[in-house]
Design a protein around this motif. Structure first.
Motif, PDB file in Angstrom:
ATOM      1  N   SER A 126       0.844  -1.195   0.000  1.00 20.37           N
ATOM      2  CA  SER A 126       0.000   0.000   0.000  1.00 20.37           C
ATOM      3  C   SER A 126       0.880   1.245   0.000  1.00 20.37           C
ATOM      4  CB  SER A 126      -0.927   0.000   1.211  1.00 20.37           C
ATOM      5  OG  SER A 126      -0.172  -0.030   2.406  1.00 20.37           O
ATOM      6  N   LYS A 149      -9.350  -0.568  -3.403  1.00 25.21           N
ATOM      7  CA  LYS A 149      -8.292  -0.024  -4.259  1.00 25.21           C
ATOM      8  C   LYS A 149      -7.987   1.438  -3.973  1.00 25.21           C
ATOM      9  CE  LYS A 149      -7.934  -3.858  -6.588  1.00 25.21           C
ATOM     10  NZ  LYS A 149      -6.742  -4.727  -6.381  1.00 25.21           N
ATOM     11  N   LYS A 150      -8.977   2.180  -3.487  1.00 27.00           N
ATOM     12  CA  LYS A 150      -8.769   3.607  -3.212  1.00 27.00           C
ATOM     13  C   LYS A 150      -9.414   3.943  -1.860  1.00 27.00           C
ATOM     14  CE  LYS A 150      -8.127   5.673  -7.799  1.00 27.00           C
ATOM     15  NZ  LYS A 150      -7.769   4.429  -8.475  1.00 27.00           N
ATOM     16  N   LYS A 167      -0.659   8.039  -1.901  1.00 25.07           N
ATOM     17  CA  LYS A 167      -0.701   8.557  -3.261  1.00 25.07           C
ATOM     18  C   LYS A 167      -0.775  10.088  -3.282  1.00 25.07           C
ATOM     19  CE  LYS A 167      -1.498   7.984  -7.818  1.00 25.07           C
ATOM     20  NZ  LYS A 167      -0.591   7.317  -8.748  1.00 25.07           N
ATOM     21  N   LYS A 211     -14.583   6.218  -7.885  1.00 25.38           N
ATOM     22  CA  LYS A 211     -13.642   5.109  -7.699  1.00 25.38           C
ATOM     23  C   LYS A 211     -13.197   4.961  -6.245  1.00 25.38           C
ATOM     24  CE  LYS A 211     -13.378   4.153 -12.137  1.00 25.38           C
ATOM     25  NZ  LYS A 211     -13.927   2.886 -12.687  1.00 25.38           N
ATOM     26  N   ILE A 212     -13.522   5.942  -5.392  1.00 25.11           N
ATOM     27  CA  ILE A 212     -13.177   5.833  -3.974  1.00 25.11           C
ATOM     28  C   ILE A 212     -14.078   4.783  -3.332  1.00 25.11           C
ATOM     29  CG2 ILE A 212     -13.144   7.068  -1.763  1.00 25.11           C
ATOM     30  CD1 ILE A 212     -12.579   9.642  -3.378  1.00 25.11           C
ATOM     31  N   LEU A 248      -9.135  13.286  -9.099  1.00 25.38           N
ATOM     32  CA  LEU A 248      -9.619  11.945  -8.797  1.00 25.38           C
ATOM     33  C   LEU A 248     -11.041  11.750  -9.299  1.00 25.38           C
ATOM     34  CD1 LEU A 248      -8.448  11.544  -5.083  1.00 25.38           C
ATOM     35  CD2 LEU A 248      -7.196  10.975  -7.167  1.00 25.38           C
ATOM     36  N   LEU A 261      -4.962   9.888   0.259  1.00 21.19           N
ATOM     37  CA  LEU A 261      -5.360   8.784  -0.622  1.00 21.19           C
ATOM     38  C   LEU A 261      -4.346   7.662  -0.504  1.00 21.19           C
ATOM     39  CD1 LEU A 261      -7.211   7.662  -2.889  1.00 21.19           C
ATOM     40  CD2 LEU A 261      -5.682   8.789  -4.541  1.00 21.19           C
ATOM     41  N   THR A 318      -3.466   3.794  -1.889  1.00 14.42           N
ATOM     42  CA  THR A 318      -3.762   2.935  -3.031  1.00 14.42           C
ATOM     43  C   THR A 318      -2.730   1.808  -3.133  1.00 14.42           C
ATOM     44  OG1 THR A 318      -2.401   4.280  -4.515  1.00 14.42           O
ATOM     45  CG2 THR A 318      -4.721   4.915  -4.300  1.00 14.42           C
TER      46      THR A 318
END
Length: 330
Positions: free
Chosen positions: A3, A134-135, A6, A73-74, A69, A167, A169
């Motif tokens: 991890s 993933k996010k 980001k 997708k969060i 962003l 963030l 990721t």
């Protein structure tokens, strides 16, 4: 799965409380004396109407805008606060709606203080490692100013309000290594707000000091000075790093007196030791991401391959985590 951090964004309330303003209220509390004693010149203060969810939402929106962003997708919103809008519902749920994150985004609060960023990174890293997310956006936010008695010149001088959004990721610029965490609840009484939970209800009496922050500074100081070297050595050993390998030490920005004492005791070189609190104060779980992002902005070419984050405080709780900068391909 590894991890990474980001991106980080920050938010500060518009209202500012300066040392001069504090000195006007407390003439014996000289403005320059405050700066010399705790290393703070001014701090941001949330307005009466501004609560944790408002500040947290602004930090997340900043993150989305600054780093372009796709908010759809969060998939996990992790919010660390000790000053939630309500006892229930979860503040993270309120922020999910305010920001417009998708309804399949998980939302969770962590009630943690000055070690909260370390705890939050540990949880976020585990979520990424599970392969199910993933996010992950880790938010830190507190409005301690709402719980400081107006005649408490010490805490008025120390604490500021802020929010950050990080963030995390499966790929990024800063790899999150293994954390070292700890707890000693026997110190709970040394930094506490007694009223407001189910044990003792908050009341409308402005003179009831149990409605406000009670901090026994001397005991907190002794705890930090004793515990910090131990958690640092434990985390370095866990990750196979050595003390001299660290390029940047970023501690919770409690006050410069505490930070300087620990730095001297551990013989950390000044050039490797980050202090970024003069214009913000002690912003609880937000101090480390603020100090990290501010230091990178001011000194972009400074060595930062290996970084150590250390948090400590209310609970008692503490934590350390190693961060390694990803080397760019030539």
């Amino acid at each position: 799965m590894k991890s990474y951090i980001k991106a980080i964004s920050t938010y500060f309330p518009k209202q500012i409380l300066t040392n001069d303003a504090i000195s006007e209220e407390f003439p014996e509390w000289n403005s320059e004396k405050i700066l010399q004693k705790i290393g703070i010149q001014e701090r941001h203060i949330a307005s009466k109407e501004e609560c944790a969810s408002d500040m947290a939402s602004q930090a997340v929106l900043q993150l989305i805008e600054e780093h372009q962003l796709d908010k759809d997708k969060i998939d996990f919103l992790l919010l660390c606060t000790q000053t939630p809008d309500y006892i229930l519902p979860t503040t993270a749920c309120i922020v999910q709606d305010k920001v417009g994150l998708p309804t399949d985004c998980a939302a969770l609060d962590i009630n943690q203080g000055c070690s909260g960023y370390i705890y939050g990174l540990s949880v976020a890293s585990g979520l990424i490692a599970s392969g199910n997310f993933k996010k992950v956006v880790l938010v830190t936010v507190d409005t301690y100013s709402k719980y400081i008695h107006p005649k408490d010149k010490g805490n008025l001088s120390i604490f500021g309000d802020a929010a950050t959004a990080t963030l995390i990721t499966p790929e990024g610029d800063y790899e999150i290594k293994q954390p070292t965490l700890g707890t000693d609840g026997s110190g709970a009484e040394n930094l506490i707000i007694r009223n407001g939970g189910t044990r003792q209800a908050r009341n409308e009496n402005p003179e009831d000091l149990d409605n406000f922050i009670d901090m026994k500074g001397g005991k907190i100081f002794n705890f930090i000075v004793k515990r910090t070297p131990e958690v640092i050595q434990a985390n370095l050993a866990l990750n196979g790093w050595h003390f001299e390998d660290i390029d940047l030490f970023i501690f919770h920005q409690a006050n410069t007196h505490i930070l300087e004492k620990v730095r001297q005791d551990m013989e950390i070189p000044v050039e490797k030791f980050v202090i970024e609190m003069r214009d913000y104060g002690n912003t609880i779980s937000s101090t480390i991401p603020i100090a990290f992002s501010e230091h990178l902005r001011k000194f972009p070419k400074k060595p930062k391959e290996k970084i150590l984050f250390v948090g400590f405080g209310v609970g008692y709780s503490w934590g350390a985590i190693c961060i390694e900068t990803v080397k760019k391909q030539a």
